[in-house]
Design an enzyme around this catalytic site. Structure first.
Site, PDB file in Angstrom:
ATOM      1  N   ARG A  53     -68.414  46.512  -7.162  1.00 19.28           N
ATOM      2  CA  ARG A  53     -67.859  46.104  -8.841  1.00 19.28           C
ATOM      3  C   ARG A  53     -66.068  46.719  -7.906  1.00 19.28           C
ATOM      4  O   ARG A  53     -66.018  47.303  -6.882  1.00 19.28           O
ATOM      5  CB  ARG A  53     -68.381  47.368  -9.310  1.00 19.28           C
ATOM      6  CG  ARG A  53     -68.781  48.475  -8.617  1.00 19.28           C
ATOM      7  CD  ARG A  53     -68.777  50.091  -9.248  1.00 19.28           C
ATOM      8  NE  ARG A  53     -67.442  50.441  -9.506  1.00 19.28           N
ATOM      9  CZ  ARG A  53     -66.227  50.841  -8.244  1.00 19.28           C
ATOM     10  NH1 ARG A  53     -66.854  51.155  -8.036  1.00 19.28           N
ATOM     11  NH2 ARG A  53     -65.078  50.603  -9.012  1.00 19.28           N
ATOM     12  N   ASP A 242     -57.593  47.314 -14.135  1.00 19.10           N
ATOM     13  CA  ASP A 242     -59.046  46.158 -13.764  1.00 19.10           C
ATOM     14  C   ASP A 242     -57.832  45.022 -14.102  1.00 19.10           C
ATOM     15  O   ASP A 242     -57.848  43.521 -13.529  1.00 19.10           O
ATOM     16  CB  ASP A 242     -59.745  45.679 -14.449  1.00 19.10           C
ATOM     17  CG  ASP A 242     -60.759  46.162 -14.172  1.00 19.10           C
ATOM     18  OD1 ASP A 242     -60.646  48.276 -13.434  1.00 19.10           O
ATOM     19  OD2 ASP A 242     -61.410  46.064 -13.015  1.00 19.10           O
TER      20      ASP A 242
END
Ligand code: MRU
Length: 380
Positions: A53, A242
C-alpha cells in the site's frame, strides 16, 4: 539501521521466480512476513487487502505486475485492467501499469518476441523502481530545505498522518523521508504520529519505521491532534498524497483534511510531499478524484493483532466494537483544497503557493530538475 529493512517489494528471478515478493504490511509491526505473488490475481488481492500500500509502491506493484504477466505468458492487457482497477484513488498505480504496458507494446511493435518483450517490460519496471528511489532522496532534500526556510533553528515538532516511508517506496519515501532527513540532521525534536484510523497505518507502520530510525516519536489518536495544535506543540504537518489534481487539490489518507483545517487555524505550515507522478493533470479538481470506499467492518471492528492479516476475506478476525448490523462510513481518503496546502514538495522542487499554474510549470518535462515555483525563492 535502514539497510536492514525488508524491502516493501522485490522481484525474484528463477528458480524461485519470476515472482513479485511483498513484505506483508498487514502483519507489521508484529512480524516481518513476505507474500509471494506468482500471478496477477494474487498481486491484485495483496493490493486490495493492503499487504502492499502507499502511492509510489503501488506504482511499482502495477509495473512489476504487468512484467509478471508478460514473463509468465498471461494476457498482458487483462492483467493491466485488473491491476489498474485494484484501487481507484492512487494515480501512481495506473501510472506504473500504463508505463509497463507501453514498454511491452513498443517492444512487440519493434518485432520483439514474447520473451524479449517480457524482458523489456521488466526493465521498465526496474527503471521506475530506480526513479522512485531517486525521487525519494530528492524530495527529502527539498523538504528539509523548505523546513529550514519556514522554521529556522531546528528543534522541530512534526506531525504526520498515515505511513509514507520506506514501506511505500522503492527508496526512503515521501513525507517520512523528509522527517528522516530532519532527524539525521539533528533537528527533530518530536515526530507526532497520528494513529490513522481505521487501519492504523500510523500506529503500526510509521511507528515501526520511526522506532527503527531511533526517532523521538509519540503516537496519538487522530482526534487528539486538535488539542496538540492548541497546546502549540506542532511546528509543521507533513503528509504524502495519493493523487494531486491539476488545481492542487490533494487526496490523501482520510483524516488529512481535518489536519489541514487545524493547521490553518493555528498558523502551522501544512506540507504535502509527493513525486510528480502523483500529480494527475487529467484530474481537473478535487471533486473529480474518485475516493475509494472500504468495507464497513474496518470501522465497526478492531483487528486482532495476533490474527494473520488485518481483515482476511474469509475469517472474522476483528473484535466487534459496534452493534451487529451497524452501518459504517469508511472512505479511505479525503481531499484537501489547495488553499489549505502551504507547499507541495516534489523531486523537482517546491510549489508554493499551490496553484494550477505553479504545479503545471513544475511538472512540465521541460522544467529544470530543481526549482521553486510560485514565489521564486528557490529558482535554479
Ligand atoms: O490506504 P493506504 O494505506 O494505501 O493510504 C496511503 C496513504 O494515504 C499515503 O499517505 C499516501 O499513499 C502517500 S504515501 C507516499
Amino acid at each position: 539501521m535502514a539497510d536492514q529493512y525488508v524491502p516493501a517489494l522485490r522481484w525474484e528471478e528463477p528458480p524461485e521466480g519470476p515472482v513479485v515478493v511483498l513484505l506483508d504490511q498487514t502483519r507489521l509491526p508484529a512480524e516481518e512476513v513476505e507474500v509471494v505473488c506468482t500471478d496477477v490475481p494474487a498481486l491484485v488481492g495483496a493490493i486490495r487487502t493492503l499487504a502492499v500500500r502507499g502511492a509510489p509502491v503501488l506504482g511499482l506493484a502495477g509495473a512489476y505486475g504487468v512484467a509478471l504477466a508478460a514473463a509468465r505468458g498471461f494476457d498482458v492487457g487483462e492483467a493491466a485492467r485488473q491491476l489498474s482497477g485494484a484501487r481507484p484513488t492512487a494515480v501512481n498505480l495506473r501510472y506504473g501499469v500504463d508505463r509497463a504496458v507501453r514498454a511491452h507494446r513498443a517492444a512487440l511493435a519493434d518485432g520483439a518476441d514474447a520473451a524479449q518483450a517480457a524482458a523489456t517490460t521488466l526493465a521498465e519496471a526496474r527503471a521506475l523502481h530506480r526513479e522512485d528511489a531517486d525521487a525519494s532522496a530528492r524530495m527529502a532534500e527539498h523538504g528539509r530545505a523548505l523546513l529550514e526556510e519556514l522554521l529556522p533553528g531546528g528543534g522541530l515538532r512534526l506531525l504526520t498522518h498515515c505511513n509514507t516511508g520506506m514501506l511505500v517506496s522503492g527508496g526512503g519515501g515521501t513525507a517520512f523521508g523528509v522527517v528522516r532527513a530532519v532527524h539525521h540532521g539533528g533537528e527533530l525534536r518530536r515526530l507526532w504520529v497520528d494513529e490513522t484510523r481505521p487501519l492504523l497505518q500510523g500506529a503500526r507502520l510509521t511507528s515501526y519505521e520511526a522506532a527503527r530510525e531511533e526517532m523521538p516519536y509519540s503516537v496519538l489518536t487522530d482526534g487528539a491532534a486538535g488539542s496538540l495544535f492548541a497546546a502549540g506543540e506542532v511546528d509543521a504537518v507533513l503528509i504524502g498524497a495519493d493523487r494531486i489534481a491539476a488545481d492542487g487539490s490533494v487526496a490523501n489518507k482520510v483524516g488529512s483534511y481535518p489536519l489541514a483545517v487545524l493547521a490553518r487555524h493555528h498558523g502551522v505550515p501544512f506540507v504535502v510531499v509527493a513525486p510528480v507522478t502523483t500529480v494527475d493533470p487529467a484530474t481537473p479538481d478535487g471533486a473529480a478524484i474518485e475516493i475509494e470506499q472500504r468495507p464497513g467492518r474496518e470501522v465497526t471492528e478492531i483487528p486482532v493483532p495476533a490474527a494473520p492479516g488485518l481483515f482476511p476475506e474469509e475469517t472474522p478476525a476483528g473484535v466487534p466494537v459496534a452493534p451487529v448490523g451497524a452501518q459504517a462510513y469508511n472512505p479511505a481518503f479525503d481531499v484537501t483544497p489547495p488553499e489549505l496546502v502551504t507547499a507541495v514538495v516534489t523531486e523537482r522542487g517546491v510549489v508554493s503557493p499551490v496553484t494550477a499554474a505553479g504545479l503545471a510549470e513544475l511538472c512540465s518535462p521541460s522544467r529544470p530538475a530543481t526549482s521553486r515555483s510560485g514565489n521564486g525563492m528557490m529558482n535554479s
